[in-house]
Design a protein around this motif. Structure first.
Motif, mmCIF file in Angstrom:
data_model
loop_
_atom_site.group_PDB
_atom_site.id
_atom_site.type_symbol
_atom_site.label_atom_id
_atom_site.label_comp_id
_atom_site.label_asym_id
_atom_site.label_seq_id
_atom_site.Cartn_x
_atom_site.Cartn_y
_atom_site.Cartn_z
ATOM 1 N N ILE A 85 0.880 -1.177 0.000
ATOM 2 C CA ILE A 85 0.000 0.000 0.000
ATOM 3 C C ILE A 85 0.914 1.222 0.000
ATOM 4 O O ILE A 85 1.725 1.393 0.914
ATOM 5 N N GLY A 86 0.784 2.059 -1.019
ATOM 6 C CA GLY A 86 1.637 3.249 -1.125
ATOM 7 C C GLY A 86 0.897 4.482 -0.655
ATOM 8 O O GLY A 86 0.095 5.047 -1.400
ATOM 9 N N THR A 87 1.150 4.884 0.591
ATOM 10 C CA THR A 87 0.515 6.125 1.068
ATOM 11 C C THR A 87 1.530 7.261 1.139
ATOM 12 O O THR A 87 1.171 8.380 1.473
ATOM 13 N N ALA A 88 2.794 6.965 0.886
ATOM 14 C CA ALA A 88 3.826 7.996 1.066
ATOM 15 C C ALA A 88 3.598 9.179 0.133
ATOM 16 O O ALA A 88 3.173 9.011 -1.014
ATOM 17 N N ALA A 89 3.868 10.360 0.655
ATOM 18 C CA ALA A 89 3.839 11.581 -0.161
ATOM 19 C C ALA A 89 5.270 11.797 -0.641
ATOM 20 O O ALA A 89 6.054 12.535 -0.037
ATOM 21 N N CYS A 134 8.461 12.906 -2.571
ATOM 22 C CA CYS A 134 8.917 14.134 -3.236
ATOM 23 C C CYS A 134 9.151 13.799 -4.714
ATOM 24 O O CYS A 134 9.934 12.908 -5.028
ATOM 25 N N ASP A 135 8.448 14.472 -5.610
ATOM 26 C CA ASP A 135 8.527 14.105 -7.034
ATOM 27 C C ASP A 135 9.822 14.571 -7.698
ATOM 28 O O ASP A 135 10.175 14.093 -8.765
ATOM 29 N N TYR A 136 10.477 15.548 -7.106
ATOM 30 C CA TYR A 136 11.707 16.096 -7.701
ATOM 31 C C TYR A 136 12.849 16.114 -6.700
ATOM 32 O O TYR A 136 12.632 16.251 -5.506
ATOM 33 N N GLY A 152 -2.462 1.861 -4.591
ATOM 34 C CA GLY A 152 -1.877 3.199 -4.548
ATOM 35 C C GLY A 152 -2.841 4.184 -3.895
ATOM 36 O O GLY A 152 -4.021 3.884 -3.692
ATOM 37 N N PHE A 153 -2.336 5.345 -3.589
ATOM 38 C CA PHE A 153 -3.157 6.461 -3.148
ATOM 39 C C PHE A 153 -2.963 7.578 -4.162
ATOM 40 O O PHE A 153 -1.850 7.756 -4.679
ATOM 41 N N ALA A 154 -3.998 8.305 -4.470
ATOM 42 C CA ALA A 154 -3.865 9.434 -5.386
ATOM 43 C C ALA A 154 -4.409 10.672 -4.692
ATOM 44 O O ALA A 154 -5.552 10.685 -4.240
ATOM 45 N N SER A 172 -0.720 3.468 -14.809
ATOM 46 C CA SER A 172 0.720 3.714 -14.998
ATOM 47 C C SER A 172 1.543 3.064 -13.894
ATOM 48 O O SER A 172 2.699 2.718 -14.109
ATOM 49 N N LYS A 173 0.938 2.853 -12.733
ATOM 50 C CA LYS A 173 1.684 2.243 -11.616
ATOM 51 C C LYS A 173 1.302 0.775 -11.428
ATOM 52 O O LYS A 173 1.673 0.162 -10.443
ATOM 53 N N LYS A 174 0.522 0.238 -12.366
ATOM 54 C CA LYS A 174 0.110 -1.179 -12.327
ATOM 55 C C LYS A 174 -0.548 -1.555 -11.000
ATOM 56 O O LYS A 174 -0.254 -2.601 -10.397
ATOM 57 N N VAL A 187 8.441 5.132 -6.704
ATOM 58 C CA VAL A 187 8.576 3.912 -5.881
ATOM 59 C C VAL A 187 7.463 2.915 -6.214
ATOM 60 O O VAL A 187 7.711 1.750 -6.515
ATOM 61 N N LEU A 188 6.231 3.397 -6.203
ATOM 62 C CA LEU A 188 5.105 2.473 -6.412
ATOM 63 C C LEU A 188 5.098 1.906 -7.828
ATOM 64 O O LEU A 188 4.844 0.712 -8.035
ATOM 65 N N ALA A 189 5.392 2.764 -8.812
ATOM 66 C CA ALA A 189 5.410 2.280 -10.199
ATOM 67 C C ALA A 189 6.483 1.208 -10.376
ATOM 68 O O ALA A 189 6.270 0.216 -11.080
ATOM 69 N N ARG A 237 -5.584 7.209 -14.374
ATOM 70 C CA ARG A 237 -4.299 7.255 -15.092
ATOM 71 C C ARG A 237 -3.180 6.657 -14.220
ATOM 72 O O ARG A 237 -2.376 5.839 -14.678
ATOM 73 N N LYS A 238 -3.172 7.014 -12.936
ATOM 74 C CA LYS A 238 -2.136 6.495 -12.030
ATOM 75 C C LYS A 238 -2.336 5.010 -11.748
ATOM 76 O O LYS A 238 -1.373 4.261 -11.610
ATOM 77 N N LEU A 239 -3.604 4.589 -11.666
ATOM 78 C CA LEU A 239 -3.904 3.162 -11.453
ATOM 79 C C LEU A 239 -3.188 2.326 -12.514
ATOM 80 O O LEU A 239 -2.538 1.330 -12.201
#
Ligand code: CTP
Length: 208
Positions: free
Chosen positions: A84-88, A90-92, A134-136, A152-154, A119-121, A148-150
């Protein structure tokens, strides 16, 4: 089951003392860890820096940067049934981290940022017969972006929540599965939402 959970923010350092991050409290991930333990599962919790204590009985792996979070998760995921990916996350990150402390120059400065690893992808591409949730966190075109994230991150399912979830003790979430439809909605204190999400995972995406 043995469940891997990512939680909290990650940090990306500009120099040895300053970093980019976000206001994630980690609460949703920690409540999910608690709920999973209460339901009789094992939990490996990989967490960025937060101020809340980890629930008793879970394995806690503390990390700071996105790369550290990924290395730890990659190692642990092999022996888990799902993540379960709940982490926020940092994208950059800063393209060239400076040693020491960047001094003022009296001029404007420009920071060059490059994307961090997703990480999740990455775990999604390695999942085999394991499940991925995942969490969005969305502020606009919420369902479209969540779907889209569902893909792209399988993910087997993605939990859509709004930006009001950040730092709040309450949450309102929608679970979207591979049908692209909202198949469950939960609201209220994050502890209750977490128990409902663990029950949903057990009923719908846990294998065996
Ligand atoms: N995630 C991750 N690693 C990243 C970015 C996100 O593991 N580098 C995970 C989050 O933990 C969450 C999901 O991917 O489970 C979606 O995160 P979100 O921040 O909503 O989406 P992003 O992929 O970062 O996309 P964007 O910022 O463009 O909305």
């Amino acid at each position: 089951m043995r469940i891997l959970i990512t939680a909290g923010p990650t940090r990306e350092y500009l120099d040895d003392v300053r970093y980019l991050s976000n206001a994630s409290s980690g609460q949703m991930g920690y409540e999910l860890a608690r709920a999973a333990l209460e339901a009789g599962h094992e939990v490996a919790l990989v967490s960025g820096p937060v101020t809340i204590p980890a629930p008793e009985g879970c394995e806690l792996y503390q990390v700071e940067t996105t790369d550290e979070m990924y290395s730890q998760c990659e190692q642990l995921f092999k022996d888990c049934d799902g993540v379960i990916g709940t982490a926020a996350v940092c994208d950059y990150r800063i393209k060239a981290r400076k040693p020491g402390k960047i001094a003022k120059t009296g001029e404007a400065i420009t920071l060059e940022l490059v994307e961090t690893i997703d990480v999740l992808a990455e775990l999604g591409t390695q999942k085999g017969d394991r499940w991925v949730m995942g969490f969005a966190l969305e502020s606009q075109d919420a369902r479209f972006n969540a779907v889209r994230k569902l893909y792209s991150k399988k993910c087997d399912a993605i939990v859509l929540n709004g930006v009001s979830a950040i730092g709040s003790t309450d949450n309102f979430v929608e679970v979207i599965d591979q049908s692209q439809e909202t198949v469950a909605t939960y609201s209220g204190p994050k502890a209750r939402v977490a128990r409902e999400l663990i029950a949903w995972i057990q009923a719908h995406i846990a294998r065996g």
